[in-house]
Design a protein around this motif. Sequence first.
Motif, PDB file in Angstrom:
ATOM      1  N   SER A 118      50.856 103.684  42.995  1.00  0.00           N
ATOM      2  CA  SER A 118      50.280 104.617  42.033  1.00  0.00           C
ATOM      3  C   SER A 118      50.670 104.199  40.621  1.00  0.00           C
ATOM      4  O   SER A 118      51.714 103.575  40.401  1.00  0.00           O
ATOM      5  N   PHE A 119      49.803 104.552  39.668  1.00  0.00           N
ATOM      6  CA  PHE A 119      50.062 104.267  38.261  1.00  0.00           C
ATOM      7  C   PHE A 119      49.161 105.158  37.416  1.00  0.00           C
ATOM      8  O   PHE A 119      48.143 105.682  37.910  1.00  0.00           O
ATOM      9  N   PRO A 120      49.507 105.368  36.147  1.00  0.00           N
ATOM     10  CA  PRO A 120      48.686 106.231  35.289  1.00  0.00           C
ATOM     11  C   PRO A 120      47.284 105.656  35.090  1.00  0.00           C
ATOM     12  O   PRO A 120      47.100 104.442  34.957  1.00  0.00           O
ATOM     13  N   PHE A 121      46.298 106.549  35.063  1.00  0.00           N
ATOM     14  CA  PHE A 121      44.923 106.107  34.858  1.00  0.00           C
ATOM     15  C   PHE A 121      44.764 105.382  33.526  1.00  0.00           C
ATOM     16  O   PHE A 121      43.940 104.464  33.394  1.00  0.00           O
ATOM     17  N   SER A 122      45.545 105.740  32.538  1.00  0.00           N
ATOM     18  CA  SER A 122      45.469 105.106  31.216  1.00  0.00           C
ATOM     19  C   SER A 122      45.752 103.607  31.276  1.00  0.00           C
ATOM     20  O   SER A 122      45.363 102.854  30.376  1.00  0.00           O
ATOM     21  N   GLU A 123      46.396 103.150  32.353  1.00  0.00           N
ATOM     22  CA  GLU A 123      46.717 101.729  32.499  1.00  0.00           C
ATOM     23  C   GLU A 123      45.518 100.897  32.938  1.00  0.00           C
ATOM     24  O   GLU A 123      45.562  99.666  32.882  1.00  0.00           O
ATOM     25  N   THR A 124      44.457 101.540  33.358  1.00  0.00           N
ATOM     26  CA  THR A 124      43.329 100.790  33.932  1.00  0.00           C
ATOM     27  C   THR A 124      42.609  99.913  32.914  1.00  0.00           C
ATOM     28  O   THR A 124      41.879  98.992  33.303  1.00  0.00           O
ATOM     29  N   VAL A 125      42.782 100.168  31.639  1.00  0.00           N
ATOM     30  CA  VAL A 125      42.099  99.354  30.614  1.00  0.00           C
ATOM     31  C   VAL A 125      42.899  98.105  30.259  1.00  0.00           C
ATOM     32  O   VAL A 125      42.442  97.272  29.473  1.00  0.00           O
ATOM     33  N   ASP A 130      53.018  97.419  34.320  1.00  0.00           N
ATOM     34  CA  ASP A 130      54.363  97.432  34.900  1.00  0.00           C
ATOM     35  C   ASP A 130      54.800  98.864  35.225  1.00  0.00           C
ATOM     36  O   ASP A 130      55.972  99.136  35.449  1.00  0.00           O
ATOM     37  N   LYS A 131      53.819  99.782  35.260  1.00  0.00           N
ATOM     38  CA  LYS A 131      54.116 101.189  35.517  1.00  0.00           C
ATOM     39  C   LYS A 131      53.686 101.615  36.930  1.00  0.00           C
ATOM     40  O   LYS A 131      53.236 102.732  37.153  1.00  0.00           O
ATOM     41  N   VAL A 132      53.822 100.682  37.860  1.00  0.00           N
ATOM     42  CA  VAL A 132      53.413 100.946  39.239  1.00  0.00           C
ATOM     43  C   VAL A 132      54.573 101.515  40.038  1.00  0.00           C
ATOM     44  O   VAL A 132      55.696 101.018  39.969  1.00  0.00           O
TER      45      VAL A 132
END
Length: 289
Positions: A118-125, A130-132
């Motif tokens: 899991s990771f924040p949706f904001s990371e998708t761009v 490294d926030k996994v």
Amino acid sequence: MRRFYINFLYTTIILSVLGSYACKNPINKYTSPKGYDFNKPDKFNMPSSLLEISGIAFRNDNSDTVYSIQDEDGKLFRQKWDVKKQYHMKFATKGDFEDLAILNETVFILKSNGTLYSFPFSETVKEETDKVKERKKLMPSAEYEGMYADAQSNKIYILCKKCDLDKQKKQVTGYVFVYKPEMDSLVSAGSFKLDLKQIKALKPKFKANLSPSALARNPKTNEWYVLSSVNKMLLVTDANWKIKEAHQLNSSMFNQPEGIAFDKDLNLYISNEGDEITDGNILKFSFHK
């Protein structure tokens, strides 16, 4: 007159052969769930990077951007509908990644051994994150492929593909978790089961087995749609997992169905892995009242 009788005879023979073929191969062998026509999809062929496309998802049921994963690479892909150009964000090294779900501001990705990333949706761009967070041993050791996230209840549903406890019982077991975003934690909320004997009650000629590859919930009816790639089948159940419909899928159209999702207009999407001959694709089936 002689030519007329010869032509009449030929025509009669041809019609008899065609009639016999139709009886052996009825046009209604492949059925569709209510509201959809599985004979008339809008096909979106994937680029080579998504030949082995598995799970698909939309954010807030909005189909303007398709999010997807593929079996081998730890990458989350995104692209506009019917536009082959894609972007991706790396979240892990190589592995067997089967499904994904977007739960409000968090993305979840399911590995075949039951591990969740899991990771924040904001990371998708981004190109890489490294926030996994990697979550192991949430469920019994088994093979898993299908996952669904309910944004209203913050619940995540995961279905077994091959679980030891299901082998002799003609059933499929699933697990439910509640996601608590304030603590970034998943809490077990029990399990559920699909009674596969109900398939035979609906369609006596169908086998009472299933290896689920994906699941989704119809946002209007709350019915569950459970997809199986191995035996090319789609089940429709009620909100309590009682099987209401069973549909055999045409293998010439559904090459290897691995992902399923609905959009806000109730259109149904099914992704298919490709092979040496066929591109990976997503089939869109428009909803009709």
